[in-house]
Scaffold this motif. Structure first.
Motif, PDB file in Angstrom:
ATOM      1  N   PHE A 151       0.853  -1.182   0.000  1.00 40.54           N
ATOM      2  CA  PHE A 151       0.000   0.000   0.000  1.00 40.54           C
ATOM      3  C   PHE A 151       0.894   1.238   0.000  1.00 40.54           C
ATOM      4  O   PHE A 151       1.047   1.910   1.022  1.00 40.54           O
ATOM      5  CB  PHE A 151      -0.938   0.003   1.214  1.00 40.54           C
ATOM      6  CG  PHE A 151      -2.086   0.978   1.102  1.00 40.54           C
ATOM      7  CD1 PHE A 151      -3.297   0.584   0.555  1.00 40.54           C
ATOM      8  CD2 PHE A 151      -1.952   2.285   1.553  1.00 40.54           C
ATOM      9  CE1 PHE A 151      -4.354   1.475   0.452  1.00 40.54           C
ATOM     10  CE2 PHE A 151      -3.005   3.192   1.459  1.00 40.54           C
ATOM     11  CZ  PHE A 151      -4.206   2.777   0.910  1.00 40.54           C
ATOM     12  N   PRO A 152       1.520   1.548  -1.143  1.00 37.51           N
ATOM     13  CA  PRO A 152       2.325   2.768  -1.210  1.00 37.51           C
ATOM     14  C   PRO A 152       1.421   3.989  -1.057  1.00 37.51           C
ATOM     15  O   PRO A 152       0.218   3.920  -1.327  1.00 37.51           O
ATOM     16  CB  PRO A 152       2.958   2.703  -2.607  1.00 37.51           C
ATOM     17  CG  PRO A 152       2.066   1.791  -3.394  1.00 37.51           C
ATOM     18  CD  PRO A 152       1.513   0.810  -2.420  1.00 37.51           C
ATOM     19  N   PRO A 153       1.969   5.113  -0.611  1.00 36.58           N
ATOM     20  CA  PRO A 153       1.150   6.304  -0.389  1.00 36.58           C
ATOM     21  C   PRO A 153       0.334   6.677  -1.626  1.00 36.58           C
ATOM     22  O   PRO A 153       0.817   6.621  -2.752  1.00 36.58           O
ATOM     23  CB  PRO A 153       2.180   7.384  -0.060  1.00 36.58           C
ATOM     24  CG  PRO A 153       3.328   6.630   0.524  1.00 36.58           C
ATOM     25  CD  PRO A 153       3.380   5.343  -0.240  1.00 36.58           C
ATOM     26  N   VAL A 154      -0.917   7.053  -1.387  1.00 35.80           N
ATOM     27  CA  VAL A 154      -1.840   7.345  -2.471  1.00 35.80           C
ATOM     28  C   VAL A 154      -2.741   8.495  -2.047  1.00 35.80           C
ATOM     29  O   VAL A 154      -2.927   8.745  -0.846  1.00 35.80           O
ATOM     30  CB  VAL A 154      -2.682   6.085  -2.811  1.00 35.80           C
ATOM     31  CG1 VAL A 154      -3.576   5.694  -1.646  1.00 35.80           C
ATOM     32  CG2 VAL A 154      -3.499   6.269  -4.077  1.00 35.80           C
ATOM     33  N   ARG A 155      -3.287   9.198  -2.997  1.00 34.59           N
ATOM     34  CA  ARG A 155      -4.301  10.210  -2.695  1.00 34.59           C
ATOM     35  C   ARG A 155      -5.639   9.740  -3.228  1.00 34.59           C
ATOM     36  O   ARG A 155      -5.745   9.270  -4.364  1.00 34.59           O
ATOM     37  CB  ARG A 155      -3.958  11.568  -3.305  1.00 34.59           C
ATOM     38  CG  ARG A 155      -5.093  12.569  -3.110  1.00 34.59           C
ATOM     39  CD  ARG A 155      -4.755  13.985  -3.459  1.00 34.59           C
ATOM     40  NE  ARG A 155      -5.935  14.842  -3.344  1.00 34.59           N
ATOM     41  CZ  ARG A 155      -6.452  15.298  -2.201  1.00 34.59           C
ATOM     42  NH1 ARG A 155      -5.862  14.997  -1.069  1.00 34.59           N
ATOM     43  NH2 ARG A 155      -7.533  16.055  -2.194  1.00 34.59           N
ATOM     44  N   HIS A 156      -6.669   9.861  -2.402  1.00 32.62           N
ATOM     45  CA  HIS A 156      -8.024   9.493  -2.813  1.00 32.62           C
ATOM     46  C   HIS A 156      -8.987  10.416  -2.086  1.00 32.62           C
ATOM     47  O   HIS A 156      -9.008  10.466  -0.858  1.00 32.62           O
ATOM     48  CB  HIS A 156      -8.314   8.028  -2.467  1.00 32.62           C
ATOM     49  CG  HIS A 156      -9.517   7.476  -3.157  1.00 32.62           C
ATOM     50  ND1 HIS A 156     -10.798   7.777  -2.768  1.00 32.62           N
ATOM     51  CD2 HIS A 156      -9.628   6.649  -4.229  1.00 32.62           C
ATOM     52  CE1 HIS A 156     -11.657   7.149  -3.560  1.00 32.62           C
ATOM     53  NE2 HIS A 156     -10.975   6.460  -4.455  1.00 32.62           N
TER      54      HIS A 156
END
Length: 234
Positions: A151-156
Motif C-alpha cells: 500500500f504505497p502512499p496514495v491520494r483518494h
C-alpha cells in the motif's frame, strides 16, 4: 455514518449482507440454466471460486457480460484460486481493466474468504492501491490477508472507510496509509497482528496516523490485534 455494520463486517458477511445489501453470487461461466437475478443495484455481488475449481477470469468476464455492472454499487471478491499460492494481482488487474464498467461502485471487499477456504494469514495479497486509482469514487475498501500486501502512499478524495483484516500487517502498509492523503476518510481499521505473520509495525510506524494531519475527517480509529497493544494505547 452508522459504524455498527463496519464493526461487525465478518458477521454481516456470514448473515449474507454487505454494505447494507443482500449478498448474491455472481453468475459464473460454468453455470447451467440462466438464473433469476435481482436488479444490479439491489445486491452486493460476490465473485469467487468454489474450492479452487474453475477460472476466476472467465467467471469475472461472464459476470460483466451478464449483469449490468454500471449499476453495481457493492462487490465482494472471494477465492480467486489457490490464494495461499497465487496472489491477488490477477483479480486486481481485472478490476482495474474493467473499471469503466463499474461507474457506480462504492464498496469493495477483496479477499472475503472463510478459514475453510484459506486461513487469513495465508492469503496472498498484492498492491491494492491501483484499485483506488481506478475507482476515484470508491467510498469503502476492505482487504483480508496481509501476506505480500502493498500500500504505497496514495491520494483518494472520496474514500470514507478503509479496513485491513490480517494476521500480521506489514509496517510498510501502516506507513503507506499514514503517508497517504485521504481527506474524506472517517473510519480506519487496521488488524496489526503478530510478528510471526508479518505484523512488524512499531508505534513509530503509526506516527503519521496518530498525528491525524492527513486524516481530518477521521472519526473511528481501530488499531487492534497487536502484540504491542499496550504501547499503542499509551
Amino acid at each position: 455514518m452508522d459504524y455498527a455494520e463496519f464493526n461487525a463486517t465478518v458477521n454481516a458477511l456470514r448473515d449474507g449482507v454487505y454494505a447494507g445489501l443482500p449478498i448474491v453470487w455472481a453468475p459464473g461461466s460454468d453455470d447451467g440454466d440462466a438464473q433469476r437475478l435481482p436488479a444490479p443495484e439491489a445486491a452486493a455481488w460476490r465473485i469467487g471460486l468454489d474450492e479452487d475449481e474453475g477460472d476466476i477470469e472467465l467467471d469475472f468476464r461472464h459476470f460483466v457480460a451478464t449483469v449490468d455492472t454500471t449499476k453495481v454499487s457493492a462487490l465482494i471478491v472471494g477465492n480467486w484460486g489457490e490464494p495461499y499460492e497465487d496472489d491477488s494481482s490477477r483479480i486486481v488487474g481485472l478490476l482495474t481493466e474493467h473499471a469503466g464498467r463499474f461507474p457506480a461502485l462504492r464498496s469493495l471487499f477483496l479477499g472475503a474468504m472463510s478459514y475453510e477456504e484459506c486461513e487469513i494469514s495465508w492469503i496472498q495479497q498484492s498492491d491494492v492501491t491501483p484499485l483506488l486509482t481506478a475507482f476515484p469514487l470508491l467510498e469503502r475498501l476492505e482487504v483480508r490477508g496481509g501476506e505480500g500486501l502493498l500500500f504505497p502512499p496514495v491520494r483518494h478524495g472520496n474514500l470514507r472507510v478503509l479496513r485491513f483484516e490480517t494476521g500480521g500487517l506489514p509496517a510498510s502498509v501502516v506507513r503507506g496509509v499514514g503517508d497517504s492523503d485521504l481527506p474524506a476518510l472517517e473510519y480506519l481499521e487496521l488488524w496489526l497482528g503478530v510478528r510471526n505473520y508479518g505484523g512488524d509495525a512499531t508505534v513509530a510506524d503509526l506516527g503519521a496516523i496518530l498525528s491525524g494531519e492527513r486524516l481530518p475527517a477521521l472519526r473511528h480509529l481501530g488499531l487492534q490485534d497487536s502484540e504491542i497493544q499496550d504501547e499503542i494505547a499509551a
